[in-house]
Design a protein around this motif. Structure first.
Motif, PDB file in Angstrom:
ATOM      1  N   TYR A  71      -2.514   9.809   5.725  1.00  0.00           N
ATOM      2  CA  TYR A  71      -2.103   8.423   5.939  1.00  0.00           C
ATOM      3  C   TYR A  71      -1.912   8.130   7.424  1.00  0.00           C
ATOM      4  CZ  TYR A  71       1.503   4.929   6.683  1.00  0.00           C
ATOM      5  OH  TYR A  71       2.224   3.876   7.178  1.00  0.00           O
ATOM      6  N   THR A  72      -2.312   6.949   7.837  1.00  0.00           N
ATOM      7  CA  THR A  72      -2.030   6.511   9.204  1.00  0.00           C
ATOM      8  C   THR A  72      -1.310   5.152   9.128  1.00  0.00           C
ATOM      9  OG1 THR A  72      -4.175   5.379   9.375  1.00  0.00           O
ATOM     10  CG2 THR A  72      -4.101   7.650  10.153  1.00  0.00           C
ATOM     11  N   ILE A  73      -0.451   4.917  10.090  1.00  0.00           N
ATOM     12  CA  ILE A  73       0.325   3.669  10.111  1.00  0.00           C
ATOM     13  C   ILE A  73      -0.628   2.462  10.191  1.00  0.00           C
ATOM     14  CG2 ILE A  73       1.932   2.272  11.496  1.00  0.00           C
ATOM     15  CD1 ILE A  73       3.200   4.914  12.442  1.00  0.00           C
ATOM     16  N   GLY A  74      -0.447   1.514   9.326  1.00  0.00           N
ATOM     17  CA  GLY A  74      -1.251   0.286   9.339  1.00  0.00           C
ATOM     18  C   GLY A  74      -2.293   0.247   8.237  1.00  0.00           C
ATOM     19  N   PHE A  75      -2.644   1.411   7.727  1.00  0.00           N
ATOM     20  CA  PHE A  75      -3.697   1.479   6.703  1.00  0.00           C
ATOM     21  C   PHE A  75      -3.274   0.713   5.448  1.00  0.00           C
ATOM     22  CE2 PHE A  75      -5.514   4.029   3.072  1.00  0.00           C
ATOM     23  CZ  PHE A  75      -6.813   3.565   3.197  1.00  0.00           C
ATOM     24  N   ASP A  76      -2.053   0.938   5.019  1.00  0.00           N
ATOM     25  CA  ASP A  76      -1.597   0.305   3.771  1.00  0.00           C
ATOM     26  C   ASP A  76      -1.598  -1.225   3.893  1.00  0.00           C
ATOM     27  OD1 ASP A  76      -0.410   0.752   1.051  1.00  0.00           O
ATOM     28  OD2 ASP A  76       1.179  -0.454   1.949  1.00  0.00           O
ATOM     29  N   THR A  77      -1.139  -1.712   5.031  1.00  0.00           N
ATOM     30  CA  THR A  77      -1.127  -3.167   5.235  1.00  0.00           C
ATOM     31  C   THR A  77      -2.554  -3.710   5.240  1.00  0.00           C
ATOM     32  OG1 THR A  77       0.878  -2.941   6.547  1.00  0.00           O
ATOM     33  CG2 THR A  77      -0.316  -5.024   6.755  1.00  0.00           C
ATOM     34  N   ALA A  78      -3.456  -3.003   5.935  1.00  0.00           N
ATOM     35  CA  ALA A  78      -4.846  -3.472   6.015  1.00  0.00           C
ATOM     36  C   ALA A  78      -5.474  -3.522   4.622  1.00  0.00           C
ATOM     37  CB  ALA A  78      -5.653  -2.564   6.940  1.00  0.00           C
ATOM     38  N   VAL A  79      -5.230  -2.491   3.818  1.00  0.00           N
ATOM     39  CA  VAL A  79      -5.798  -2.468   2.470  1.00  0.00           C
ATOM     40  C   VAL A  79      -5.247  -3.645   1.658  1.00  0.00           C
ATOM     41  CG1 VAL A  79      -5.810  -1.195   0.280  1.00  0.00           C
ATOM     42  CG2 VAL A  79      -6.288   0.012   2.423  1.00  0.00           C
ATOM     43  N   ASN A  80      -3.977  -3.924   1.816  1.00  0.00           N
ATOM     44  CA  ASN A  80      -3.385  -5.051   1.086  1.00  0.00           C
ATOM     45  C   ASN A  80      -3.915  -6.395   1.570  1.00  0.00           C
ATOM     46  OD1 ASN A  80      -1.326  -4.310  -1.058  1.00  0.00           O
ATOM     47  ND2 ASN A  80      -0.852  -2.867   0.576  1.00  0.00           N
ATOM     48  N   THR A  81      -4.186  -6.483   2.870  1.00  0.00           N
ATOM     49  CA  THR A  81      -4.780  -7.721   3.401  1.00  0.00           C
ATOM     50  C   THR A  81      -6.168  -7.928   2.798  1.00  0.00           C
ATOM     51  OG1 THR A  81      -3.560  -7.485   5.463  1.00  0.00           O
ATOM     52  CG2 THR A  81      -5.531  -8.868   5.545  1.00  0.00           C
ATOM     53  N   VAL A  82      -6.940  -6.838   2.716  1.00  0.00           N
ATOM     54  CA  VAL A  82      -8.284  -6.952   2.133  1.00  0.00           C
ATOM     55  C   VAL A  82      -8.187  -7.328   0.654  1.00  0.00           C
ATOM     56  CG1 VAL A  82     -10.430  -5.729   1.614  1.00  0.00           C
ATOM     57  CG2 VAL A  82      -9.295  -5.342   3.805  1.00  0.00           C
ATOM     58  N   GLN A 110      -7.633  -8.164   9.405  1.00  0.00           N
ATOM     59  CA  GLN A 110      -7.223  -6.866   8.839  1.00  0.00           C
ATOM     60  C   GLN A 110      -6.267  -6.100   9.758  1.00  0.00           C
ATOM     61  OE1 GLN A 110     -11.012  -4.946   6.905  1.00  0.00           O
ATOM     62  NE2 GLN A 110     -11.634  -6.448   8.432  1.00  0.00           N
ATOM     63  N   ARG A 111      -6.199  -6.505  10.995  1.00  0.00           N
ATOM     64  CA  ARG A 111      -5.340  -5.776  11.935  1.00  0.00           C
ATOM     65  C   ARG A 111      -3.958  -6.406  12.064  1.00  0.00           C
ATOM     66  NH1 ARG A 111      -8.974  -3.663  16.029  1.00  0.00           N
ATOM     67  NH2 ARG A 111      -7.579  -4.288  17.689  1.00  0.00           N
ATOM     68  N   GLY A 112      -3.819  -7.656  11.558  1.00  0.00           N
ATOM     69  CA  GLY A 112      -2.555  -8.347  11.778  1.00  0.00           C
ATOM     70  C   GLY A 112      -1.698  -8.425  10.538  1.00  0.00           C
ATOM     71  N   GLY A 113      -0.631  -9.178  10.659  1.00  0.00           N
ATOM     72  CA  GLY A 113       0.235  -9.434   9.505  1.00  0.00           C
ATOM     73  C   GLY A 113       1.449  -8.536   9.459  1.00  0.00           C
ATOM     74  N   ASN A 114       2.414  -8.951   8.647  1.00  0.00           N
ATOM     75  CA  ASN A 114       3.643  -8.172   8.490  1.00  0.00           C
ATOM     76  C   ASN A 114       3.328  -6.854   7.797  1.00  0.00           C
ATOM     77  OD1 ASN A 114       4.724 -11.310   7.540  1.00  0.00           O
ATOM     78  ND2 ASN A 114       5.480 -10.323   9.380  1.00  0.00           N
ATOM     79  N   PRO A 115       3.829  -5.746   8.336  1.00  0.00           N
ATOM     80  CA  PRO A 115       3.570  -4.461   7.681  1.00  0.00           C
ATOM     81  C   PRO A 115       4.201  -4.379   6.291  1.00  0.00           C
ATOM     82  CG  PRO A 115       5.121  -4.211   9.517  1.00  0.00           C
ATOM     83  CD  PRO A 115       4.603  -5.612   9.571  1.00  0.00           C
ATOM     84  N   THR A 116       3.518  -3.689   5.400  1.00  0.00           N
ATOM     85  CA  THR A 116       4.057  -3.471   4.048  1.00  0.00           C
ATOM     86  C   THR A 116       5.257  -2.533   4.121  1.00  0.00           C
ATOM     87  OG1 THR A 116       2.621  -1.557   3.769  1.00  0.00           O
ATOM     88  CG2 THR A 116       1.777  -3.683   2.977  1.00  0.00           C
ATOM     89  N   ALA A 117       5.970  -2.430   3.016  1.00  0.00           N
ATOM     90  CA  ALA A 117       7.105  -1.507   2.941  1.00  0.00           C
ATOM     91  C   ALA A 117       6.646  -0.085   3.264  1.00  0.00           C
ATOM     92  CB  ALA A 117       7.718  -1.568   1.544  1.00  0.00           C
ATOM     93  N   THR A 118       5.508   0.319   2.683  1.00  0.00           N
ATOM     94  CA  THR A 118       4.985   1.676   2.916  1.00  0.00           C
ATOM     95  C   THR A 118       4.793   1.932   4.407  1.00  0.00           C
ATOM     96  OG1 THR A 118       3.893   1.682   0.788  1.00  0.00           O
ATOM     97  CG2 THR A 118       2.994   3.176   2.446  1.00  0.00           C
ATOM     98  N   ASP A 119       4.145   0.992   5.093  1.00  0.00           N
ATOM     99  CA  ASP A 119       3.906   1.189   6.525  1.00  0.00           C
ATOM    100  C   ASP A 119       5.209   1.207   7.326  1.00  0.00           C
ATOM    101  OD1 ASP A 119       1.182   1.673   6.789  1.00  0.00           O
ATOM    102  OD2 ASP A 119       0.663  -0.441   6.662  1.00  0.00           O
ATOM    103  N   ARG A 120       6.126   0.346   6.986  1.00  0.00           N
ATOM    104  CA  ARG A 120       7.397   0.314   7.744  1.00  0.00           C
ATOM    105  C   ARG A 120       8.183   1.607   7.567  1.00  0.00           C
ATOM    106  NH1 ARG A 120       9.889  -5.719   6.799  1.00  0.00           N
ATOM    107  NH2 ARG A 120       7.881  -6.742   6.590  1.00  0.00           N
ATOM    108  N   ILE A 121       8.180   2.099   6.348  1.00  0.00           N
ATOM    109  CA  ILE A 121       9.023   3.272   6.058  1.00  0.00           C
ATOM    110  C   ILE A 121       8.436   4.539   6.681  1.00  0.00           C
ATOM    111  CG2 ILE A 121       9.876   4.746   4.179  1.00  0.00           C
ATOM    112  CD1 ILE A 121      10.138   1.964   2.596  1.00  0.00           C
TER     113      ILE A 121
END
Ligand code: F6P
Length: 319
Positions: free
Chosen positions: A135-146, A251-262
């Motif tokens: 896992y890398t930081i930001g991946f989860d948010t990007a997947v959710n944005t997509v 895909q690079r922007g937006g509020n991070p998901t809980a997974t990414d923040r934690i």
């Protein structure tokens, strides 16, 4: 370790701010000085750094981007600039650096180690393409944005009986395409790791069409080819009305998901603790749901392959 520097480098990723916050707050909690270096290695070379206090990272945990800003800095790969950068750190009394970024950023960090700077790397990129970590930081948010984009495109694809080709980021890797394609129920997922035959993609579409399926979503990782080209060929070969969307930097922007923040918070805090334990030349990562410390060399040499099991599953479920 007396004084820790922290920087973000390469493409930004949602969750980087939560990570910077954790580095700063844990350092202060441990009684260590901490400075933020602006604009990655470009800012380091220009001597752009500032001491960080508790309040300097207030109100950023939920924000995308990086308050430290970032850059892709080619000059840093020149040895003379690496020596210059190490000199800037030493002049500021900084003896350890937390680098949040991708593999290019870690390579730069290793060069600084040769000049006596202790290094901890934290994987931060939406691409999830760093070996040694699941896992890398930001991946989860990007997947959710997509996924969110797929949902929206699906609404209009259904209304118009269209085939929609969607291009996603990921550089030379197909992780975003695979996860979003699986979660979004795409008919085909085209990734650079697996060769594909456009005739087979079209045959699959036609099989669905003959069965009465009127709309389809094809997900293309940017590393696998151009969605515009693929869309054109699909329309030519099948006669199905096709539209193309390139999702790009949303895909690079937006509020991070809980997974990414934690994970970002845990990694940032652990980076400081690892430095205080005398560690250097490591990258933090996640393996099977556990936070791990991995030799930085591993992150730079091995490959982070696609999850073949998931790829097969996506194929089975989209018949
Ligand atoms: O590494 C993150 C990433 O968004 C890739 O997915 C993409 O290929 C690249 O960066 C785009 O870079 P830039 O924002 O510099 O155009």
């Amino acid at each position: 370790v007396q004084h820790i520097g922290v920087l973000t480098s390469g493409g930004d990723a949602p969750g980087m701010n939560a990570c910077v916050r954790a580095v700063v707050r844990m350092a202060i909690y441990q009684g260590i000085k901490v400075s933020g270096i602006l604009r990655g290695y470009a800012g380091l070379l220009a001597g752009e750094m500032r001491p960080m206090d508790v309040g300097s990272v207030g109100d950023i945990i939920h924000r995308g981007g990086t308050v430290l800003r970032t850059a892709r800095c080619k000059e840093f790969f020149e040895e003379k600039n690496q020596a210059l950068a190490a000199g800037k750190l030493k002049a500021a009394g900084i003896d350890a650096l937390v680098v949040i970024g991708g593999d290019g950023s870690f390579r730069g960090a290793q060069a600084l180690m040769g000049h006596g700077i202790r290094i901890v790397g934290i994987p931060g990129t939406i691409d999830n393409d760093i070996p040694g970590t699941d896992y890398t930081i930001g991946f989860d948010t990007a997947v959710n944005t997509v996924l969110d984009a797929i949902n929206k495109i699906r609404d209009t694809a259904t209304s118009h009986d269209r085939t929609n080709v969607i291009e996603v980021m990921g550089r030379r890797a197909g992780h975003i395409a695979l996860l979003a394609g699986l979660g979004g129920g795409a008919e085909s997922i085209l990734v650079p790791e697996v060769s594909f035959d456009i005739d087979e993609v079209c045959a699959r579409l036609m099989r669905g069409h003959e069965r009465g399926k009127l709309h389809s979503i094809i997900l293309v990782a940017e590393g696998a080819g151009s969605a515009v080209e693929i869309g054109k060929r699909i329309e030519e070969k099948t006669g199905l009305e096709t539209r193309v969307t390139i999702l790009g930097h949303i895909q690079r922007g937006g509020n991070p998901t809980a997974t990414d923040r934690i994970w970002a918070s845990r990694m940032g805090a652990q980076a400081v603790e690892a430095l205080l334990r005398g560690q250097s030349n490591i990258m933090l990562g996640v393996r099977k749901g556990e936070l791990i410390e991995e030799n930085l060399d591993k992150a730079l040499t091995e490959r982070n392959g696609l999850d073949e099991e998931l790829y097969r599953l996506a194929g089975v479920l989209s018949i």
